[in-house]
Design a protein around this motif. Sequence first.
Motif, PDB file in Angstrom:
ATOM      1  N   LEU A 106       0.829  -1.206   0.000  1.00  0.00           N
ATOM      2  CA  LEU A 106       0.000   0.000   0.000  1.00  0.00           C
ATOM      3  C   LEU A 106       0.865   1.258   0.000  1.00  0.00           C
ATOM      4  CD1 LEU A 106      -2.810  -0.958   2.541  1.00  0.00           C
ATOM      5  CD2 LEU A 106      -3.074  -0.604   0.080  1.00  0.00           C
ATOM      6  N   LEU A 107       1.967   1.207   0.726  1.00  0.00           N
ATOM      7  CA  LEU A 107       2.859   2.359   0.775  1.00  0.00           C
ATOM      8  C   LEU A 107       3.523   2.578  -0.585  1.00  0.00           C
ATOM      9  CD1 LEU A 107       3.656   4.474   2.807  1.00  0.00           C
ATOM     10  CD2 LEU A 107       5.470   2.958   3.624  1.00  0.00           C
ATOM     11  N   GLY A 108       3.851   1.480  -1.273  1.00  0.00           N
ATOM     12  CA  GLY A 108       4.397   1.605  -2.621  1.00  0.00           C
ATOM     13  C   GLY A 108       3.417   2.294  -3.555  1.00  0.00           C
ATOM     14  N   GLN A 109       2.149   1.889  -3.491  1.00  0.00           N
ATOM     15  CA  GLN A 109       1.131   2.532  -4.319  1.00  0.00           C
ATOM     16  C   GLN A 109       0.950   4.000  -3.938  1.00  0.00           C
ATOM     17  OE1 GLN A 109      -2.216  -0.274  -3.779  1.00  0.00           O
ATOM     18  NE2 GLN A 109      -1.967  -0.765  -5.942  1.00  0.00           N
ATOM     19  N   HIS A 110       1.021   4.275  -2.642  1.00  0.00           N
ATOM     20  CA  HIS A 110       0.912   5.663  -2.176  1.00  0.00           C
ATOM     21  C   HIS A 110       2.040   6.511  -2.758  1.00  0.00           C
ATOM     22  CE1 HIS A 110       0.708   9.127   0.523  1.00  0.00           C
ATOM     23  NE2 HIS A 110       1.976   8.903   0.834  1.00  0.00           N
ATOM     24  N   TYR A 111       3.256   5.993  -2.709  1.00  0.00           N
ATOM     25  CA  TYR A 111       4.393   6.749  -3.245  1.00  0.00           C
ATOM     26  C   TYR A 111       4.281   6.930  -4.757  1.00  0.00           C
ATOM     27  CZ  TYR A 111       6.913   6.573   1.211  1.00  0.00           C
ATOM     28  OH  TYR A 111       7.301   6.741   2.518  1.00  0.00           O
ATOM     29  N   GLU A 112       3.766   5.921  -5.453  1.00  0.00           N
ATOM     30  CA  GLU A 112       3.551   6.059  -6.903  1.00  0.00           C
ATOM     31  C   GLU A 112       2.618   7.238  -7.178  1.00  0.00           C
ATOM     32  OE1 GLU A 112       4.911   4.608  -9.426  1.00  0.00           O
ATOM     33  OE2 GLU A 112       5.283   2.483  -9.048  1.00  0.00           O
ATOM     34  N   ALA A 113       1.514   7.297  -6.433  1.00  0.00           N
ATOM     35  CA  ALA A 113       0.543   8.372  -6.631  1.00  0.00           C
ATOM     36  C   ALA A 113       1.148   9.736  -6.318  1.00  0.00           C
ATOM     37  CB  ALA A 113      -0.689   8.130  -5.760  1.00  0.00           C
ATOM     38  N   GLU A 114       2.114   9.761  -5.395  1.00  0.00           N
ATOM     39  CA  GLU A 114       2.769  11.013  -5.021  1.00  0.00           C
ATOM     40  C   GLU A 114       3.918  11.365  -5.964  1.00  0.00           C
ATOM     41  OE1 GLU A 114       2.168  13.013  -1.846  1.00  0.00           O
ATOM     42  OE2 GLU A 114       0.281  12.072  -2.422  1.00  0.00           O
ATOM     43  N   GLY A 115       4.212  10.481  -6.918  1.00  0.00           N
ATOM     44  CA  GLY A 115       5.322  10.722  -7.832  1.00  0.00           C
ATOM     45  C   GLY A 115       6.682  10.419  -7.234  1.00  0.00           C
ATOM     46  N   LYS A 116       6.713   9.714  -6.108  1.00  0.00           N
ATOM     47  CA  LYS A 116       7.975   9.357  -5.445  1.00  0.00           C
ATOM     48  C   LYS A 116       8.351   7.934  -5.871  1.00  0.00           C
ATOM     49  CE  LYS A 116       6.781  12.339  -1.539  1.00  0.00           C
ATOM     50  NZ  LYS A 116       6.429  12.404  -0.092  1.00  0.00           N
ATOM     51  N   HIS A 117       8.796   7.820  -7.110  1.00  0.00           N
ATOM     52  CA  HIS A 117       8.942   6.508  -7.728  1.00  0.00           C
ATOM     53  C   HIS A 117      10.075   5.674  -7.127  1.00  0.00           C
ATOM     54  CE1 HIS A 117       5.933   7.784 -10.533  1.00  0.00           C
ATOM     55  NE2 HIS A 117       6.653   8.823 -10.890  1.00  0.00           N
ATOM     56  N   GLU A 118      11.138   6.316  -6.698  1.00  0.00           N
ATOM     57  CA  GLU A 118      12.239   5.559  -6.091  1.00  0.00           C
ATOM     58  C   GLU A 118      11.799   4.935  -4.770  1.00  0.00           C
ATOM     59  OE1 GLU A 118      16.950   6.117  -4.834  1.00  0.00           O
ATOM     60  OE2 GLU A 118      15.841   7.773  -5.753  1.00  0.00           O
ATOM     61  N   LEU A 119      11.051   5.691  -3.967  1.00  0.00           N
ATOM     62  CA  LEU A 119      10.537   5.154  -2.710  1.00  0.00           C
ATOM     63  C   LEU A 119       9.544   4.025  -2.978  1.00  0.00           C
ATOM     64  CD1 LEU A 119       9.983   8.448  -0.668  1.00  0.00           C
ATOM     65  CD2 LEU A 119      11.808   6.762  -0.377  1.00  0.00           C
ATOM     66  N   ALA A 120       8.747   4.168  -4.027  1.00  0.00           N
ATOM     67  CA  ALA A 120       7.792   3.114  -4.381  1.00  0.00           C
ATOM     68  C   ALA A 120       8.528   1.831  -4.747  1.00  0.00           C
ATOM     69  CB  ALA A 120       6.913   3.571  -5.542  1.00  0.00           C
ATOM     70  N   ARG A 121       9.601   1.954  -5.527  1.00  0.00           N
ATOM     71  CA  ARG A 121      10.369   0.760  -5.914  1.00  0.00           C
ATOM     72  C   ARG A 121      10.898   0.025  -4.690  1.00  0.00           C
ATOM     73  NH1 ARG A 121      12.224   4.309  -9.921  1.00  0.00           N
ATOM     74  NH2 ARG A 121      14.220   4.710  -8.909  1.00  0.00           N
ATOM     75  N   ALA A 122      11.377   0.777  -3.719  1.00  0.00           N
ATOM     76  CA  ALA A 122      11.921   0.148  -2.511  1.00  0.00           C
ATOM     77  C   ALA A 122      10.851  -0.673  -1.796  1.00  0.00           C
ATOM     78  CB  ALA A 122      12.488   1.214  -1.580  1.00  0.00           C
ATOM     79  N   ARG A 123       9.627  -0.173  -1.766  1.00  0.00           N
ATOM     80  CA  ARG A 123       8.545  -0.905  -1.090  1.00  0.00           C
ATOM     81  C   ARG A 123       8.146  -2.147  -1.875  1.00  0.00           C
ATOM     82  NH1 ARG A 123       8.462   0.371   4.229  1.00  0.00           N
ATOM     83  NH2 ARG A 123       9.098   2.560   4.374  1.00  0.00           N
ATOM     84  N   TYR A 124       8.086  -2.036  -3.205  1.00  0.00           N
ATOM     85  CA  TYR A 124       7.743  -3.215  -4.004  1.00  0.00           C
ATOM     86  C   TYR A 124       8.806  -4.298  -3.833  1.00  0.00           C
ATOM     87  CZ  TYR A 124       4.307  -0.203  -6.306  1.00  0.00           C
ATOM     88  OH  TYR A 124       3.252   0.636  -6.568  1.00  0.00           O
ATOM     89  N   LEU A 125      10.059  -3.893  -3.727  1.00  0.00           N
ATOM     90  CA  LEU A 125      11.129  -4.871  -3.519  1.00  0.00           C
ATOM     91  C   LEU A 125      10.981  -5.556  -2.168  1.00  0.00           C
ATOM     92  CD1 LEU A 125      14.154  -2.904  -5.023  1.00  0.00           C
ATOM     93  CD2 LEU A 125      13.218  -5.067  -5.872  1.00  0.00           C
ATOM     94  N   ARG A 126      10.554  -4.814  -1.147  1.00  0.00           N
ATOM     95  CA  ARG A 126      10.317  -5.422   0.165  1.00  0.00           C
ATOM     96  C   ARG A 126       9.216  -6.475   0.076  1.00  0.00           C
ATOM     97  NH1 ARG A 126      11.803  -2.802   5.010  1.00  0.00           N
ATOM     98  NH2 ARG A 126      10.736  -4.556   6.010  1.00  0.00           N
ATOM     99  N   VAL A 127       8.170  -6.159  -0.674  1.00  0.00           N
ATOM    100  CA  VAL A 127       7.077  -7.120  -0.854  1.00  0.00           C
ATOM    101  C   VAL A 127       7.589  -8.381  -1.537  1.00  0.00           C
ATOM    102  CG1 VAL A 127       4.881  -7.554  -2.018  1.00  0.00           C
ATOM    103  CG2 VAL A 127       5.295  -5.341  -0.921  1.00  0.00           C
ATOM    104  N   LEU A 128       8.382  -8.201  -2.588  1.00  0.00           N
ATOM    105  CA  LEU A 128       8.835  -9.341  -3.385  1.00  0.00           C
ATOM    106  C   LEU A 128       9.875 -10.182  -2.664  1.00  0.00           C
ATOM    107  CD1 LEU A 128       8.933  -7.528  -6.822  1.00  0.00           C
ATOM    108  CD2 LEU A 128       7.354  -9.338  -6.118  1.00  0.00           C
TER     109      LEU A 128
END
Length: 251
Positions: free
Chosen positions: A108-130
């Motif tokens: 959810l935090l990754g999606q939140h960062y995507e919506a905020e345009g904080k793509h690097e932070l979003a990538r870090a969260r998706y990697l944590r999920v994976l």
Amino acid sequence: YTLAESFYLALPYLSWQAVVFGDPLARATDGPAPAAEVPTAGDTSGVTPFVARSASVLRNRQPALGEQAARLLVRANLSIAAGRPADAGELLEQVTVLAPGYTGAHFLLGQHYEAEGKHELARARYLRVLQAEPAHVIALNNLAYNLAVHAGKVAEALPIAERAARLAPDAPEVLDTVGWIRHLAGDSRRALDSLRQATSRNASMCESWAHLAVAERAAGSAPAARAAADKAISCDPALGSSALLQDVKNW
């Protein structure tokens, strides 16, 4: 128990978001949650009955969540519903600190960062999920698109997108992502199959039509490119002025 009572008692185990008419702790509304039910991220002065009940049910389904983390997660969802993304992001950050093993909050935090345009932070969260769930299709799909489009790492993104496509070969969003990344990698002809499938499976995905138009143009098919561009603009008129379709329109 009667059949109705059995259904009611089963609700916490079947759907923690269900609304039951007549239950004073459940509410049906067409609008956002009342402000009284949506404490701000910094508000620690008590928890509403709805938050407490929802958190209790959520913990039954998600053992990785402690009581405080579950309540924060419910409040984050309420903040999202109330249109307060900043509060939601702060609350989700707190959840990931209290329950670092709960992948749902990282996603959810990754999606939140995507919506905020904080793509690097979003990538870090998706990697944590994976790291915890290597076959999480949506995280794979989102990470691949993020890498290819926002980080310019097309070669790194392509195998991730193709893994998502193997896991969910019929999902139109996944087909769109893998098709677009194949196009960005210079393989527009192979991209066409995925993009055509994506638009045929879900014709309301406006950007997929735009992706298809660009790939058709790159493959040298002017009529198909213009037809797909027309579909994209009909679906979302804003795409008519987007940079994505300029080359197709001027061809």
